[in-house]
Design an enzyme around this catalytic site. Sequence first.
Site, PDB file in Angstrom:
ATOM      1  N   GLU A   1       0.837  -1.207   0.000  1.00  0.00           N
ATOM      2  CA  GLU A   1       0.000   0.000   0.000  1.00  0.00           C
ATOM      3  C   GLU A   1       0.873   1.260   0.000  1.00  0.00           C
ATOM      4  O   GLU A   1       0.738   2.137   0.860  1.00  0.00           O
ATOM      5  CB  GLU A   1      -0.971  -0.030   1.178  1.00  0.00           C
ATOM      6  CG  GLU A   1      -1.875  -1.262   1.126  1.00  0.00           C
ATOM      7  CD  GLU A   1      -2.855  -1.378   2.288  1.00  0.00           C
ATOM      8  OE1 GLU A   1      -2.858  -0.487   3.155  1.00  0.00           O
ATOM      9  OE2 GLU A   1      -3.631  -2.347   2.311  1.00  0.00           O
TER      10      GLU A   1
ATOM     11  N   GLU B   1      -4.369  -9.344  -1.153  1.00  0.00           N
ATOM     12  CA  GLU B   1      -4.746  -9.150   0.253  1.00  0.00           C
ATOM     13  C   GLU B   1      -6.173  -8.655   0.339  1.00  0.00           C
ATOM     14  O   GLU B   1      -6.555  -7.672  -0.295  1.00  0.00           O
ATOM     15  CB  GLU B   1      -3.811  -8.165   0.955  1.00  0.00           C
ATOM     16  CG  GLU B   1      -4.111  -8.019   2.447  1.00  0.00           C
ATOM     17  CD  GLU B   1      -3.156  -7.073   3.142  1.00  0.00           C
ATOM     18  OE1 GLU B   1      -1.926  -7.203   2.924  1.00  0.00           O
ATOM     19  OE2 GLU B   1      -3.618  -6.211   3.904  1.00  0.00           O
TER      20      GLU B   1
END
Length: 483
Positions: A213, A316
């Site tokens: 991220e 994820e």
Amino acid sequence: MKAPVLSILGYTFFSFNAVFADVTTTINASSNNGVWEGWGTSLAWWAAAFGDRDDLADIVFSLGQVSFNGATLPGLGMNIVRYNAGASSSNSVNGESISKSPKIIQSRLIDGFWIDWTSDDPASSSWKWSVDAKQRAMLQKAKSRGADIFELFSNSPMWWMLNNHNPSGSDSGSADNLQTWNHQQFAVYLANIAKYAKDNWGITFNSVEPFNEPSANWWNGKTGTQEGCHFNVATQQAILPLLRSELNNRGLSSTIVSASDENSYDSAVSTWKGLSSTAKDTVGLINVHGYQYGKGDRSGLYQQAKSSGKKLWNSEYGEADATGQELISNVLLDFRWLHPTAWVYWQIIDGGGWGLITGDNDARSLSGPTQKYFVLAQLTRHIRPGMRILDAGSDYAIAAYDADAKKLVVVAVNWGSAQYLNFDLSKFSTPGQDGATIQRWSTQIGSGEKYATYKDTSLSGSKFWSHFEKNQVQTFEIPGVVI
């Protein structure tokens, strides 16, 4: 979180008319949405706490029936393992040491192997290969139970590579925290782990992901609860070729570089478009996280991956809904629009609805499985690696085909009131044998049935049907099918 999901699945609700008549979906036998690579999980943080437990390894990575806390659970049969290269250590180097966020959760600090900068030789005392024993133990247990795809990923570079020595992020959260003179060292760190794992652990990482991220602005050293690091796009495109080169230098040219594990589909599209062609050329796999849930440009990201000739994973996914409703809703959306070839759940064990099994990684306590566990079992135990993903013809179903076994798998959910759902296999050259028994498995979202199995459904010509209660997930295996 549920509202956007329901709006996207509006077609399904709309198709249930006022008298709740049967609905039919036709499986498209000529479609091909990719060869399924598998289902998986990340080992941080749950395996760093419980990595020595064989029962948990059996539950996650085998297809057996496993005794756990007084219950018998169907193993999930996951074959993909994401191993987290830690960023933390407790030592000091020339008077400098790690800085920790005052809000850090201890179980979310993962010990790293390169404990000081004095030598990049992995055989030197600057490297401590004995740490992170439990996560490494679960890595081995997964392999011994059949896991065959391994990815090495990083949440943050080692603390001493960072501007503020804080592996939770920069002081602002939105600024790069990796020191510019440590770009190369970060690549060396990951490449050395991949090489050491192959030579000493018997683990060959299929891919290495340097980011987690990276565009997010919540990796803040003052408020962070876990390891994390912001990387702007320019920094990402500088690091990717360095990592590719360091892997090649160690004889790991077949190890794929993956990127960028952005939090959302929209961020992933933006980051990919922003990378230079040189950086893109180093990437073999586009990873994305599913935290945009019912929103986001899934189709746009798929088109970017397809046009670039890259594989695409949802690497994820997680949320706090223990009922399984959000999970199945978003898996349906991913299969319909994103077309990943792998799907990875974040935390096997956690509290607040996030875990498939309720537990506390800090207190080292375990309870039982959530209903979400059984919803996921409806998928992982039946859509298996090597199957061809087909267009199921609707937003409420998924289809996969096993050419060797001549078996069709259909997973479907009924969001409306109780009714029959019909499945049309007329597009197949052989839709199976008329009258053949079709085994089915059932889980009720929220509470109720937990992966119950029945043999009460049969093929009628080229169709079969089953009665669904509201919020019921069913999986069907149809034998003797030929595309």
